[in-house]
Design a protein around this motif. Structure first.
Motif, PDB file in Angstrom:
ATOM      1  N   THR A  10      11.001  -0.738 -29.187  1.00  0.00           N
ATOM      2  CA  THR A  10      12.391  -1.163 -29.388  1.00  0.00           C
ATOM      3  C   THR A  10      12.775  -2.230 -28.368  1.00  0.00           C
ATOM      4  O   THR A  10      13.345  -3.267 -28.714  1.00  0.00           O
ATOM      5  CB  THR A  10      13.347   0.038 -29.268  1.00  0.00           C
ATOM      6  N   GLN A  11      12.455  -1.978 -27.097  1.00  0.00           N
ATOM      7  CA  GLN A  11      12.790  -2.940 -26.042  1.00  0.00           C
ATOM      8  C   GLN A  11      12.058  -4.256 -26.262  1.00  0.00           C
ATOM      9  O   GLN A  11      12.650  -5.347 -26.096  1.00  0.00           O
ATOM     10  CB  GLN A  11      12.435  -2.375 -24.672  1.00  0.00           C
ATOM     11  N   GLY A  12      10.806  -4.185 -26.641  1.00  0.00           N
ATOM     12  CA  GLY A  12      10.051  -5.400 -26.896  1.00  0.00           C
ATOM     13  C   GLY A  12      10.638  -6.217 -28.033  1.00  0.00           C
ATOM     14  O   GLY A  12      10.661  -7.455 -27.983  1.00  0.00           O
ATOM     15  N   THR A  13      11.142  -5.523 -29.043  1.00  0.00           N
ATOM     16  CA  THR A  13      11.770  -6.219 -30.169  1.00  0.00           C
ATOM     17  C   THR A  13      13.082  -6.873 -29.741  1.00  0.00           C
ATOM     18  O   THR A  13      13.387  -8.001 -30.142  1.00  0.00           O
ATOM     19  CB  THR A  13      12.013  -5.238 -31.335  1.00  0.00           C
ATOM     20  N   LEU A  14      13.844  -6.179 -28.917  1.00  0.00           N
ATOM     21  CA  LEU A  14      15.080  -6.764 -28.393  1.00  0.00           C
ATOM     22  C   LEU A  14      14.774  -8.023 -27.578  1.00  0.00           C
ATOM     23  O   LEU A  14      15.452  -9.048 -27.712  1.00  0.00           O
ATOM     24  CB  LEU A  14      15.814  -5.743 -27.526  1.00  0.00           C
ATOM     25  N   ASN A  15      13.767  -7.941 -26.732  1.00  0.00           N
ATOM     26  CA  ASN A  15      13.371  -9.110 -25.941  1.00  0.00           C
ATOM     27  C   ASN A  15      12.966 -10.267 -26.848  1.00  0.00           C
ATOM     28  O   ASN A  15      13.325 -11.432 -26.600  1.00  0.00           O
ATOM     29  CB  ASN A  15      12.202  -8.752 -25.023  1.00  0.00           C
ATOM     30  N   PHE A  16      12.200  -9.950 -27.901  1.00  0.00           N
ATOM     31  CA  PHE A  16      11.757 -10.955 -28.858  1.00  0.00           C
ATOM     32  C   PHE A  16      12.957 -11.645 -29.512  1.00  0.00           C
ATOM     33  O   PHE A  16      12.985 -12.876 -29.652  1.00  0.00           O
ATOM     34  CB  PHE A  16      10.885 -10.283 -29.924  1.00  0.00           C
TER      35      PHE A  16
END
Length: 394
Positions: free
Chosen positions: A268-274
């Motif tokens: 989830t965090q990686g997707t937000l960063n993306f």
């Protein structure tokens, strides 16, 4: 290429601002723009913000990028402010965004990535930019019943009936407190029933919390969001610091995404960063850093909370004064709901024609649906508004 562009409809509030600016009357009153103003018509820099900026100026040594998510300390501070201990923070990803609007946009982007066929459900009425962004992104939008025009209160039975149409994978947008534009809020019990329905439908809730501290208090205004976080398997929260920290032009927002388990959080965090990388790369930091400094310093936080409480109580006082004045002038309790509403806004139930008449005859500017900004008033202008409403709204 540019020659193919078509004129876009004017923003109604910005259009209203221009009309107000060009009005020559000394007695004109602006109740349209959604910004806090004190009794002198100013939007001051809060004391704690001034103090934090001074500290930052004296200690800051670099303007280098922080991270795609923003400074992690800011995300941690916002989780504590909004969610407190309602959920294990290990389940919550967070990104800094350009204002609450940026958080809303990123929430829609996240929902679209997760479910390209998502339908976003918004209250009728809601903040107009919610629907504008949804349509611009090409997402499907459905509205659910919310406001009863006759009583100027929440029609909860109609709301729940509307939400029966929600499907698995849909996104239900809720206002965390101080509903914009009506000022009419759900009770905690009602939020709980909405949460039960969302779980039953397999949908996800998005909470827009832009006015924490402007309604019943800093903790009280977060209670609904915390209740949802404690009950739902997933939750998106778009928070704004524009109002409660008074840093409108710093564009300081935060999107929090609560996963079902802590094991899901890295994805989830990686997707937000993306998503941040695709939209604006690194988010702005100045406002976020000030908020972090204030929330992590006992002295600054205490002063900020004290000033925020002064703002809140001032607006409640104006609401009560207006309700009392209208009761005196109309000899009825028709407008008592104004004292019961919370936040900066109320819809007073005037028709567009009556709103226009109030503007033409009295120089009082409000949005055509009769949304007015309580913070645009002061103790001297309340009687002027009450007189106009009493004379025009039959």
């Amino acid at each position: 290429m540019l020659s193919t562009l078509k004129p876009r409809p004017a923003d109604k509030i910005l259009e209203l601002m221009a009309l107000y600016r060009d009005d020559p009357r000394d007695t004109k009153i602006d109740l349209g723009v959604g910004i806090y103003k004190n009794a002198d018509g100013e939007t001051p820099v809060m004391r704690a913000v001034k103090a934090a900026e001074k500290q930052l100026w004296e200690t800051e040594t670099t303007k280098k990028y922080t991270a795609l998510s923003g400074d992690p300390a800011y995300g941690d501070a916002m989780k504590s402010l909004v969610l407190a201990d309602s959920v294990d923070h290990a389940r919550v990803g967070a990104i800094a965004t350009p204002g609450g609007t940026g958080a809303i946009r990123q929430a829609f982007e996240l929902a679209k990535l997760a479910n390209p066929d998502v339908t976003v459900w918004t209250s009728n009425p809601t903040w107009p930019n919610h629907v504008s962004i949804i349509k611009f992104m090409g997402l499907k939008n459905e509205s659910y019943a919310y406001f009863d025009e006759a009583s100027c209160t929440v029609d909860f039975d109609a709301m729940m009936e509307s939400l029966k149409g929600v499907k698995a994978g849909d996104l239900v947008l809720l206002h965390g407190c101080c509903h914009n534009p009506t000022g009419a809020n759900l009770t905690l019990e009602q939020y709980g029933l909405v949460a039960d329905l969302i779980i039953e439908k397999g949908a996800t809730a998005l909470v827009d919390i832009a006015y924490q501290g402007f309604g019943d208090g800093l903790e009280e205004d977060a209670a609904a969001t915390r209740l949802l976080a404690s009950k739902l398997p997933e939750l998106l929260v778009a928070a704004s610091c524009s109002k409660n920290f008074g840093i409108y032009r710093e564009r300081t927002g935060c999107l929090m995404a609560m996963s079902e388990t802590a094991e899901q959080t890295p994805v989830t965090q990686g997707t937000l960063n993306f998503l941040n990388r695709q939209n604006y790369s690194f988010p702005p930091d100045h406002g976020a850093r000030l908020v972090t400094m204030i929330l992590n310093d006992d002295v600054l936080k205490a002063d900020w909370m004290a000033e925020l409480e002064e703002v809140r109580l001032g607006m409640l006082g104006l609401r009560q004064q207006l309700a009392d004045e209208l009761k005196r002038l109309t000899n009825s309790d028709r407008f008592d709901f104004i004292a019961g509403h919370r936040g900066m806004f109320s819809r007073i139930g005037a028709t567009p024609e009556e709103v226009m008449k109030i503007r033409e005859d009295f120089g009082i500017y409000m949005v055509g649906d009769s949304r007015m900004n309580i913070a645009g008033l002061n103790s001297k202008t309340v009687p002027l508004l009450a007189e106009a409403v009493a004379k025009i709204c039959k």
